[in-house]
Design an enzyme around this catalytic site. Structure first.
Site, mmCIF file in Angstrom:
data_model
loop_
_atom_site.group_PDB
_atom_site.id
_atom_site.type_symbol
_atom_site.label_atom_id
_atom_site.label_comp_id
_atom_site.label_asym_id
_atom_site.label_seq_id
_atom_site.Cartn_x
_atom_site.Cartn_y
_atom_site.Cartn_z
ATOM 1 N N ASP A 79 0.782 -1.209 -0.072
ATOM 2 C CA ASP A 79 -0.085 -0.152 -0.001
ATOM 3 C C ASP A 79 0.834 1.343 -0.014
ATOM 4 O O ASP A 79 2.033 1.255 0.444
ATOM 5 C CB ASP A 79 -0.817 0.007 1.323
ATOM 6 N N GLU A 137 -0.759 -1.974 5.178
ATOM 7 C CA GLU A 137 -0.153 -1.824 6.307
ATOM 8 C C GLU A 137 -0.283 -0.762 7.115
ATOM 9 O O GLU A 137 0.066 -0.870 8.284
ATOM 10 C CB GLU A 137 1.419 -2.219 5.696
HETATM 11 NI NI NI Z 1 6.349 1.091 5.775
#
Ligand code: NI
Length: 398
Positions: A79, A137
């Protein structure tokens, strides 16, 4: 021993073009549709068994070695962040307001390259490798949990059952050629909090008729800093940061309430307990003294990332053998950043390591999450080689 550096270098044009393509087309957490699509296509082309939709946009690829053995999971996050890119790079983001400012574009590209390398060495592989391309994340992004937890919920650690994990992060606080593989805690556990302070609004010129929530909020912000300076032992670590303060609408109005948000970071569970206790006592105490009501919400984001001793020692040995021209730092390397890989490492022994990626001469040394963040792509060669070699070695030693 296989020369993984040579193999990673031979595939560097592939790694670099993948990384730059992901960089041009960044996607926010749980929206990695294009990225995940490319990942799935590349893994399928290698003949891996691919499962999509694990944790919404997550992708899993299975590579079975020719010899029987354990199962190791390699995690790569995909991401990007809601940041307006200012690098001016030729491969700068074309998705306005979204940017790969943490290096996850590099992680995804390295993961695909590791898959290519290890697919070529299937005959020498003991056991199974689960390539785990994780969404979101950086945060929950509107969901009830982040990408790592959601992949666990969707069964990524089962069938075949995962025995160990490996994961890594490009690290711009250190130069290319530096590799950090520590044992024990490596990244802090994080909580986020919201404090609502409710007073009684009124005219700015008649404060005695009001209960001013801004005065109470100011005292809360200051007093919370005594937790780390006066309650946590000097040789232990914690962070309490108030990062947003919102109150008021006009210069002559004392508002009704004030809201503060922020984050708490700790490594040690006892320290965490102490910090949370004092946090609540201080806020409630000030609220009472100032005549305000307070509402406190604390949400756990991630536990601390704790590296398993045995797995980390194996990765340290691999790093020493493979990267003789690098500085292998095996001292406990801790950062107050949080990382949701903590959830998998809570369940399965694992090692999370760092790949130095800055290059001061080329001004590639902005910190992670900065609008000018970029890294020296030479780091991709070392990260790819170390991940491939370590995966093979850990499986062999099991
Ligand atoms: Ni990172």
């Amino acid at each position: 021993m296989i020369d993984f550096i040579k193999e990673a270098r031979a595939l560097f044009p592939y790694t670099q073009s993948m990384r730059r393509d992901f960089h041009i087309h960044p996607e926010l957490g749980f929206h990695e549709v294009r990225t995940g699509g490319i990942v799935a296509k590349e893994l399928e082309a290698l003949g891996l068994e691919v499962t999509k939709g694990v944790g919404k946009t997550g992708v899993v690829g299975l590579l079975e070695g020719s010899k029987p053995g354990a199962t190791i999971l390699l995690r790569f996050d995909m991401d990007a962040l809601p940041i307006i890119e200012e690098t001016g790079a030729e491969y700068a983001s074309q998705n306005q307001g979204v940017m790969h400012a943490c290096g996850h574009d590099g992680h995804t590209a390295m993961g695909l390259t590791v898959a290519r390398i290890l697919q070529n060495h299937r005959d020498e592989l003991n056991g199974t490798i689960k390539f785990c391309f994780q969404p979101s994340e950086e945060g929950f992004n509107g969901e009830e949990m982040g990408g790592n937890e959601m992949m666990i919920r969707d069964g990524v650690l089962d069938g075949p059952k995962v025995d160990q994990t490996l994961s890594m992060h490009l690290w711009n606080e250190q130069p290319v050629g530096w590799i950090g593989v520590g044992k024990g805690p490596v990244m802090a556990g994080a909580e986020l909090f919201t404090i609502k302070i409710i007073g009684k609004g009124g005219h700015g010129a008649a404060p005695h008729l009001t209960i001013d929530p801004i005065i109470a909020a100011g005292q809360v912000v200051t007093a919370l800093q005594t937790i780390t300076s006066r309650n946590v032992a000097p040789l232990q670590s914690a962070v309490v940061s108030v990062t947003t303060v919102h109150s008021g609408t006009a210069f002559n109005v004392i508002p009704q309430d004030a809201e503060l948000t922020g984050t708490i970071r700790t490594f040690d569970l006892d320290v965490r307990k102490k910090v949370l206790e004092r946090f609540e006592q201080i806020i409630r105490g000030i609220g009472e003294a100032m005549g305000c009501q307070v509402e406190i919400t604390v949400k756990r984001v991630t536990p601390a990332v704790i590296n398993n001793d045995a797995v980390s020692e194996r990765v340290q040995e691999t790093a020493h053998q493979l990267l003789s021209d690098s500085t292998i730092d095996t001292a406990p390397y801790m950062t107050m950043g949080a990382e949701d890989m903590a959830f998998m490492q809570e369940k399965v022994p694992g090692c999370y390591f760092f790949i130095g990626s800055n290059n001061k001469e080329r001004h590639l040394d902005y910190g992670h999450h900065h609008p000018k963040f970029d890294f020296d792509e030479e780091a991709l060669v070392r990260g790819t080689a170390l991940m491939a070699a370590a995966a093979m070695d850990v499986l062999k030693s099991k």
